[in-house]
Scaffold this active site. Structure first.
Site, PDB file in Angstrom:
ATOM      1  CB  CYS A 112      -0.959  -0.004   1.186  1.00  6.46           C
ATOM      2  SG  CYS A 112      -2.086  -1.414   1.200  1.00  6.46           S
ATOM      3  CG  HIS A 253      -3.150   3.518   2.656  1.00  5.16           C
ATOM      4  ND1 HIS A 253      -3.677   3.111   1.450  1.00  5.16           N
ATOM      5  CD2 HIS A 253      -3.149   2.410   3.461  1.00  5.16           C
ATOM      6  CE1 HIS A 253      -3.963   1.822   1.519  1.00  5.16           C
ATOM      7  NE2 HIS A 253      -3.655   1.380   2.724  1.00  5.16           N
ATOM      8  CG  ASN A 283      -6.603  -0.775   1.688  1.00  3.70           C
ATOM      9  OD1 ASN A 283      -5.934  -0.353   0.752  1.00  3.70           O
ATOM     10  ND2 ASN A 283      -6.058  -1.292   2.778  1.00  3.70           N
TER      11      ASN A 283
END
EC number: 2.3.1.180
Length: 327
Positions: A112, A253, A283
């Site tokens: 990520c 994020h 996500n």
């Protein structure tokens, strides 16, 4: 010479998977998911929408926004946690799809945090004079590795792609002012995809034991995420010679609303200045920050000299922060 972002782009699959849909698949509820994650829905890629495809589609928009031709691109960096193959690289496949000349193209596997690592690589290349126009792509089809019988992970992840073009600073671009990155492999087991690599290759046992799905120690990941992103961000701000109040936008994020809120509180950023796409997309791993950045730039007027703080955390464990400034 300082590097800057000339243009951004993003791509989201059309298929929407809502919390109501997940209620029919696992023991969960919209209320349970919403209060614990802040996610309402996420996008799921079709069989034809693999990571390289979504990344290439985002790249087309970034190239258009940058007002350049594909022939000007002289390097491609592709950040992903879900490459099409172990090899060839997703970067090379995206290059072929886009019809870009035979320039260097390689993948960056930092889960990520990938978009920020990609920005860092592009910044270094441009400022060293090695390349003049670097295409940074981040895309993930994580749904391929999600166990839709595990309510702790299947509610979190969605698919998508993002991209940006990085070159020497020019009027109207976003200068990449400062970068801070880090990793801690000792904590790697907290967030991983156990099987499919050379350490644990695919076998009947790995399939039967469901080792080809994402595993995560949620509570531990939360603690590390908040602490590491705070450290990276504060280090970035200090090294840039700034104060926390000099930051105009926080682009985190999009992992979990509780993580985002915890980071925002540590920097006393007004909620209206914390940009979130989490509720709509979930996500989206490496593409997460890039999608949020692209949406922010397309929906808000970022004024001259305003500063954006990007922060991310992912498997590795890995983390990073980047400060951008509107030129």
């Amino acid at each position: 010479m300082r590097a800057s972002i000339w243009g951004t782009g993003s791509y989201l699959p059309k298929k929407v998977l809502t919390n109501a849909d997940l209620e029919k698949m696992v023991e969960t509820s919209d209320e349970w998911i919403s209060t614990r994650t802040g996610i309402k829905e996420r996008r799921i890629a079709s069989a034809e929408e693999f990571s390289s495809f979504m990344g290439a589609k985002a790249a087309e928009k970034a190239i258009e926004a940058a007002k350049i031709s594909k022939s000007q691109i002289d390097c491609i960096v592709f950040a992903t946690a879900a490459p099409d193959y172990i090899f060839p690289s997703s970067a090379a496949l995206a290059q072929a799809y886009l019809g870009i000349k035979e320039v260097p193209a390689f993948d960056c596997l930092v889960a990520c945090t990938g978009f920020l690592y990609g920005l860092s690589i592009a910044k270094a290349y441009v400022e060293a004079g090695m390349y003049q126009c670097v295409l940074v792509i981040a895309a993930d089809k994580l749904s391929s590795f999600v166990n839709y019988e595990d309510r702790n992970t299947c509610v979190l992840f969605g698919d998508g792609g993002s991209a940006c073009v990085v070159g020497p600073s020019r009027p109207g671009s976003l200068k990449i002012s400062k970068v801070n990155l880090g990793a801690d492999g000792k904590q790697g087991d907290l967030l991983r995809l156990p099987a499919g690599g050379s350490r644990c290759p695919a076998s009947q046992d790995t399939i039967q034991n469901q080792q080809h799905f994402i595993t995560m120690e949620g509570k531990e990941v939360f603690k590390h995420a908040v602490r590491r992103m705070e450290f990276a961000a504060k280090t970035c701000i200090t090294e840039a010679g700034l104060q926390e109040e000099d930051i105009d936008w926080l682009v985190p994020h999009q992992a979990n609303e509780r993580i985002i809120d915890a980071i925002a509180k540590r920097f006393a950023v007004e909620d209206s200045r914390v940009f979130k796409t989490l509720a709509k997309y979930g996500n989206t791993a490496a593409s997460s920050v890039g999608i949020a950045l692209d949406e922010l730039l397309r929906t808000h007027d970022i004024h001259s000299k305003e500063r954006l703080l990007l922060v991310a955390f992912g498997g590795g464990l890995s983390w990073g922060a980047v400060i951008l400034q509107q030129m």
